[in-house]
Scaffold this active site. Structure first.
Site, PDB file in Angstrom:
ATOM      1  N   THR A  90       0.792  -1.228   0.000  1.00 58.82           N
ATOM      2  CA  THR A  90       0.000   0.000   0.000  1.00 58.82           C
ATOM      3  C   THR A  90       0.827   1.281   0.000  1.00 58.82           C
ATOM      4  OG1 THR A  90      -1.433   1.342   1.434  1.00 58.82           O
ATOM      5  CG2 THR A  90      -0.195  -0.385   2.509  1.00 58.82           C
TER       6      THR A  90
ATOM      7  N   GLU B 235       0.210   3.662   1.787  1.00 55.68           N
ATOM      8  CA  GLU B 235       0.325   4.115   3.183  1.00 55.68           C
ATOM      9  C   GLU B 235       1.752   3.938   3.704  1.00 55.68           C
ATOM     10  OE1 GLU B 235      -1.920   5.271   5.892  1.00 55.68           O
ATOM     11  OE2 GLU B 235      -2.785   6.065   4.074  1.00 55.68           O
TER      12      GLU B 235
ATOM     13  N   TYR C  28      -1.687   0.127  10.995  1.00 56.53           N
ATOM     14  CA  TYR C  28      -1.984  -0.536   9.711  1.00 56.53           C
ATOM     15  C   TYR C  28      -0.758  -0.506   8.805  1.00 56.53           C
ATOM     16  CZ  TYR C  28      -3.715  -0.891   4.880  1.00 56.53           C
ATOM     17  OH  TYR C  28      -3.884  -1.243   3.562  1.00 56.53           O
TER      18      TYR C  28
ATOM     19  N   LYS D  75       1.607  -3.537   7.429  1.00 61.14           N
ATOM     20  CA  LYS D  75       1.780  -3.752   5.982  1.00 61.14           C
ATOM     21  C   LYS D  75       3.250  -3.642   5.572  1.00 61.14           C
ATOM     22  CE  LYS D  75      -2.360  -4.380   3.995  1.00 61.14           C
ATOM     23  NZ  LYS D  75      -2.683  -5.370   2.949  1.00 61.14           N
TER      24      LYS D  75
HETATM   25  P1  NAP Z   1     -11.727  -4.415   2.011  1.00 59.16           P
HETATM   26  O1  NAP Z   1     -12.859  -4.063   1.118  1.00 59.16           O
HETATM   27  O2  NAP Z   1     -11.690  -3.889   3.396  1.00 59.16           O
HETATM   28  O3  NAP Z   1     -11.671  -6.029   2.063  1.00 59.16           O
HETATM   29  C1  NAP Z   1     -10.880  -6.698   3.003  1.00 59.16           C
HETATM   30  C2  NAP Z   1     -11.130  -8.198   2.872  1.00 59.16           C
HETATM   31  O4  NAP Z   1     -10.327  -8.867   3.852  1.00 59.16           O
HETATM   32  C3  NAP Z   1     -12.589  -8.624   3.139  1.00 59.16           C
HETATM   33  O5  NAP Z   1     -12.905  -9.687   2.275  1.00 59.16           O
HETATM   34  C4  NAP Z   1     -12.525  -9.104   4.580  1.00 59.16           C
HETATM   35  O6  NAP Z   1     -13.541 -10.028   4.902  1.00 59.16           O
HETATM   36  C5  NAP Z   1     -11.170  -9.790   4.564  1.00 59.16           C
HETATM   37  N1  NAP Z   1     -10.617 -10.012   5.910  1.00 59.16           N
HETATM   38  C6  NAP Z   1     -10.469  -9.094   6.901  1.00 59.16           C
HETATM   39  N2  NAP Z   1      -9.908  -9.688   7.979  1.00 59.16           N
HETATM   40  C7  NAP Z   1      -9.729 -10.994   7.666  1.00 59.16           C
HETATM   41  C8  NAP Z   1      -9.223 -12.109   8.364  1.00 59.16           C
HETATM   42  N3  NAP Z   1      -8.813 -12.023   9.625  1.00 59.16           N
HETATM   43  N4  NAP Z   1      -9.159 -13.294   7.718  1.00 59.16           N
HETATM   44  C9  NAP Z   1      -9.602 -13.423   6.447  1.00 59.16           C
HETATM   45  N5  NAP Z   1     -10.114 -12.394   5.731  1.00 59.16           N
HETATM   46  C10 NAP Z   1     -10.172 -11.207   6.338  1.00 59.16           C
HETATM   47  O7  NAP Z   1     -10.335  -4.028   1.342  1.00 59.16           O
HETATM   48  P2  NAP Z   1     -10.013  -3.657  -0.195  1.00 59.16           P
HETATM   49  O8  NAP Z   1     -10.214  -2.203  -0.382  1.00 59.16           O
HETATM   50  O9  NAP Z   1     -10.670  -4.633  -1.081  1.00 59.16           O
HETATM   51  O10 NAP Z   1      -8.427  -3.879  -0.208  1.00 59.16           O
HETATM   52  C11 NAP Z   1      -7.869  -5.156  -0.520  1.00 59.16           C
HETATM   53  C12 NAP Z   1      -6.440  -5.216   0.009  1.00 59.16           C
HETATM   54  O11 NAP Z   1      -5.661  -4.195  -0.606  1.00 59.16           O
HETATM   55  C13 NAP Z   1      -6.300  -4.985   1.507  1.00 59.16           C
HETATM   56  O12 NAP Z   1      -5.236  -5.786   1.946  1.00 59.16           O
HETATM   57  C14 NAP Z   1      -5.923  -3.527   1.627  1.00 59.16           C
HETATM   58  O13 NAP Z   1      -5.206  -3.292   2.821  1.00 59.16           O
HETATM   59  C15 NAP Z   1      -5.068  -3.353   0.393  1.00 59.16           C
HETATM   60  N6  NAP Z   1      -5.051  -2.006  -0.210  1.00 59.16           N
HETATM   61  C16 NAP Z   1      -6.224  -1.395  -0.526  1.00 59.16           C
HETATM   62  C17 NAP Z   1      -6.191  -0.160  -1.150  1.00 59.16           C
HETATM   63  C18 NAP Z   1      -7.463   0.556  -1.531  1.00 59.16           C
HETATM   64  O14 NAP Z   1      -7.401   1.769  -1.796  1.00 59.16           O
HETATM   65  N7  NAP Z   1      -8.608  -0.128  -1.606  1.00 59.16           N
HETATM   66  C19 NAP Z   1      -4.954   0.447  -1.456  1.00 59.16           C
HETATM   67  C20 NAP Z   1      -3.784  -0.225  -1.115  1.00 59.16           C
HETATM   68  C21 NAP Z   1      -3.838  -1.470  -0.507  1.00 59.16           C
HETATM   69  P3  NAP Z   1     -15.006  -9.543   5.411  1.00 59.16           P
HETATM   70  O15 NAP Z   1     -15.766  -9.200   4.147  1.00 59.16           O
HETATM   71  O16 NAP Z   1     -15.522 -10.729   6.126  1.00 59.16           O
HETATM   72  O17 NAP Z   1     -14.792  -8.339   6.279  1.00 59.16           O
HETATM   73  N1  GDD Z   2     -12.377   7.309   6.611  1.00 63.01           N
HETATM   74  C1  GDD Z   2     -12.476   8.624   6.763  1.00 63.01           C
HETATM   75  N2  GDD Z   2     -13.612   9.157   7.326  1.00 63.01           N
HETATM   76  N3  GDD Z   2     -11.460   9.406   6.334  1.00 63.01           N
HETATM   77  C2  GDD Z   2     -11.596  10.743   6.465  1.00 63.01           C
HETATM   78  C3  GDD Z   2     -12.737  11.338   7.023  1.00 63.01           C
HETATM   79  C4  GDD Z   2     -13.788  10.503   7.482  1.00 63.01           C
HETATM   80  O1  GDD Z   2     -14.810  10.931   7.998  1.00 63.01           O
HETATM   81  N4  GDD Z   2     -12.566  12.684   6.980  1.00 63.01           N
HETATM   82  C5  GDD Z   2     -11.387  12.920   6.427  1.00 63.01           C
HETATM   83  N5  GDD Z   2     -10.779  11.750   6.108  1.00 63.01           N
HETATM   84  C6  GDD Z   2      -9.446  11.610   5.513  1.00 63.01           C
HETATM   85  C7  GDD Z   2      -8.509  10.676   6.289  1.00 63.01           C
HETATM   86  O2  GDD Z   2      -7.948  11.364   7.413  1.00 63.01           O
HETATM   87  C8  GDD Z   2      -7.484  10.354   5.215  1.00 63.01           C
HETATM   88  O3  GDD Z   2      -6.509  11.358   5.142  1.00 63.01           O
HETATM   89  C9  GDD Z   2      -8.313  10.379   3.904  1.00 63.01           C
HETATM   90  O4  GDD Z   2      -9.550  11.024   4.241  1.00 63.01           O
HETATM   91  C10 GDD Z   2      -8.593   9.023   3.294  1.00 63.01           C
HETATM   92  O5  GDD Z   2      -9.093   8.167   4.305  1.00 63.01           O
HETATM   93  P1  GDD Z   2      -9.705   6.709   3.951  1.00 63.01           P
HETATM   94  O6  GDD Z   2     -10.714   6.827   2.886  1.00 63.01           O
HETATM   95  O7  GDD Z   2     -10.111   6.097   5.245  1.00 63.01           O
HETATM   96  O8  GDD Z   2      -8.476   5.936   3.285  1.00 63.01           O
HETATM   97  P2  GDD Z   2      -6.932   5.844   3.675  1.00 63.01           P
HETATM   98  O9  GDD Z   2      -6.180   6.645   2.664  1.00 63.01           O
HETATM   99  O10 GDD Z   2      -6.695   6.118   5.099  1.00 63.01           O
HETATM  100  O11 GDD Z   2      -6.650   4.287   3.458  1.00 63.01           O
HETATM  101  C11 GDD Z   2      -7.100   3.614   2.262  1.00 63.01           C
HETATM  102  O12 GDD Z   2      -6.106   3.701   1.266  1.00 63.01           O
HETATM  103  C12 GDD Z   2      -4.874   3.044   1.588  1.00 63.01           C
HETATM  104  C13 GDD Z   2      -3.925   3.268   0.395  1.00 63.01           C
HETATM  105  O13 GDD Z   2      -3.275   4.490   0.500  1.00 63.01           O
HETATM  106  C14 GDD Z   2      -7.411   2.168   2.652  1.00 63.01           C
HETATM  107  O14 GDD Z   2      -8.025   1.538   1.557  1.00 63.01           O
HETATM  108  C15 GDD Z   2      -6.139   1.405   3.002  1.00 63.01           C
HETATM  109  O15 GDD Z   2      -6.453   0.020   3.158  1.00 63.01           O
HETATM  110  C16 GDD Z   2      -5.142   1.578   1.843  1.00 63.01           C
HETATM  111  O16 GDD Z   2      -3.932   0.910   2.144  1.00 63.01           O
END
Ligand code: NAP
Ligand code: GDD
Length: 348
Positions: free
Chosen positions: A131, A133, A156, A160
């Site tokens: 990620t 992050e 987190y 990671k």
């Molecule tokens: P998400 O929607 O939160 O999905 C997370 C998945 O992990 C869900 O299927 C959840 O199951 C499963 N899970 C959570 N805890 C678990 C456990 N203990 N054992 C088995 N499964 C578990 O996340 P996403 O946005 O699809 O992201 C996918 C991956 O990419 C994550 O690893 C995230 O950290 C990483 N990532 C995401 C982003 C982004 O912007 N989306 C960016 C960079 C990296 P449930 O449905 O049962 O909760």
């Molecule tokens: N969630 C949330 N809720 N975020 C907020 C809010 C709120 O009410 N208000 C402001 N934010 C700001 C957070 O402080 C952060 O700076 C930004 O919005 C994005 O927050 P999220 O959407 O929660 O995502 P993230 O960037 O912290 O994390 C996501 O992206 C990562 C990749 O850079 C997640 O998907 C992580 O799993 C992933 O690794």
């Protein structure tokens, strides 16, 4: 014979798009799901409803990243050609509340899978969902690429970081095809409702339709490189199709603030112009026409340590994978707001 893939986190946003993508490519897909007291397969149910897919090419196994016994068993039985480790406690803010659990799943969970692969000796490729992050979001480091130093700013990100380096280590120590995709934020109508983009589009849809009064947020000034999840799963697959195992950044190269996202969502949903008044937690966003307060700030949504600015440099992926994102920022906001408005109409 098509390939077999095993996906952890199949019920999540990325898991659902990746499953659809791999099924379309002729894969047999196996997914690990957690036992839950309520249904947690909403995002993939539509695939099971297709009689050509459900129980023919798509199979689910109960398991958990905290339990190596089931991971070993599933990997031994399925013998996947490719493993996509997407499962995680993926919410940054929540990781401050459950730090130990987050490292257990996101960090140790990764080595459980890598070690299961190593011990069984099966010939499989492993993808780790790393990620942006990891970079910490310091403005002086943007745009961040594969060479930018890491500086995790949450439990987190620290978990990671371990997962990232243990993937590199298993590649170097044991010759596994194990790679990291360092993905910047990617969103969609399937995004979890507590991530900021979906929280905004859902609330704006409800406000415009008179079902909610206001949207309450935290830091309006943090900036993210937001892309579309559908584009990113194509990139994930490409990373595993390379001859050599290498780590790649996937990003759009553009960055926008939370504030800009809010403004655009209101404009698109209801032709509302937001005017900002005040500062910090006193700041509000009003409808410039009616004067009604539509956005408030609450300190409960601020992070202990914030990742200020993420903007990725995807040039290595563009060059070596021929990967390009197709959906831009405005189209992404439109897609999400439209879906949330359509959902309201369907619910009604
Ligand atoms: P998400 O929607 O939160 O999905 C997370 C998945 O992990 C869900 O299927 C959840 O199951 C499963 N899970 C959570 N805890 C678990 C456990 N203990 N054992 C088995 N499964 C578990 O996340 P996403 O946005 O699809 O992201 C996918 C991956 O990419 C994550 O690893 C995230 O950290 C990483 N990532 C995401 C982003 C982004 O912007 N989306 C960016 C960079 C990296 P449930 O449905 O049962 O909760
Ligand atoms: N969630 C949330 N809720 N975020 C907020 C809010 C709120 O009410 N208000 C402001 N934010 C700001 C957070 O402080 C952060 O700076 C930004 O919005 C994005 O927050 P999220 O959407 O929660 O995502 P993230 O960037 O912290 O994390 C996501 O992206 C990562 C990749 O850079 C997640 O998907 C992580 O799993 C992933 O690794």
């Amino acid at each position: 014979m098509g390939k077999t893939a095993l996906i952890t986190g199949i019920t999540g946003q990325d898991g659902s798009y990746l499953t659809e993508f791999l099924l379309n490519k002729g894969y047999e897909v196996h997914g690990i799901i957690r036992r839950s007291s309520s249904f947690n397969t909403d995002r993939i149910d539509y695939l099971f409803e297709d009689s050509n897919i459900g129980n023919k090419n798509l199979f689910l196994h109960h398991g958990d990243l905290t339990d190596s016994s089931n991971l070993n068993r599933i990997i031994e039985v399925v013998k996947p050609d490719e493993v996509y480790n997407l499962a995680a406690q993926s919410h940054v803010q929540v990781s401050f509340e459950v730090p130990e659990y987050t490292v257990e799943v996101d960090g140790i969970g990764t080595i459980r899978i890598l070690d299961a692969i190593r011990k069984t000796g099966i010939n499989t490729k492993f993808y780790q969902a790393s990620t942006s992050e990891l970079f910490g979001g310091w403005p002086e480091t943007e745009p961040q690429n594969e060479k930018t130093p890491f500086y995790p700013r949450s439990p987190y990100a620290a978990a990671k970081l371990y997962a990232h380096w243990i993937t590199v280590n298993y590649r170097e120590a044991y010759g596994l095809f194990a790679v990291n995709g360092i993905l910047f934020n990617h969103e969609s109508p399937r995004r979890g409702m507590t991530f900021v983009t979906r929280k905004i589009t859902r609330a704006v849809a409800r406000i415009v339709h008179g079902m909610q009064d206001k949207l309450v947020l935290g830091n309006l000034d943090s900036k993210r490189d937001w892309g579309f999840a559908g584009d990113y799963v194509r990139g994930i697959w490409l990373i595993l199709q390379q001859e050599k195992p290498r780590d790649y950044v996937l990003a759009t190269g553009e960055s926008h603030s939370v504030r800009e996202f809010v403004e655009l969502a209101f404009k698109m949903a209801g032709d509302i112009d937001i005017e900002w008044i005040g500062q910090g937690v006193e700041e509000i966003g009003i409808d410039s026409f009616s004067g009604k307060t539509l956005v408030e700030v609450n300190k409960r949504y601020f992070r202990h340590t914030e990742v200020e600015l993420l903007r990725g440099d995807p040039s290595k992926a563009e060059r070596e994978l021929d990967w390009n994102r197709e959906v831009g920022f405005k189209d992404l906001v439109y897609m999400m707001i439209k879906a949330d408005i359509d959902n309201l109409i369907l619910d009604y």
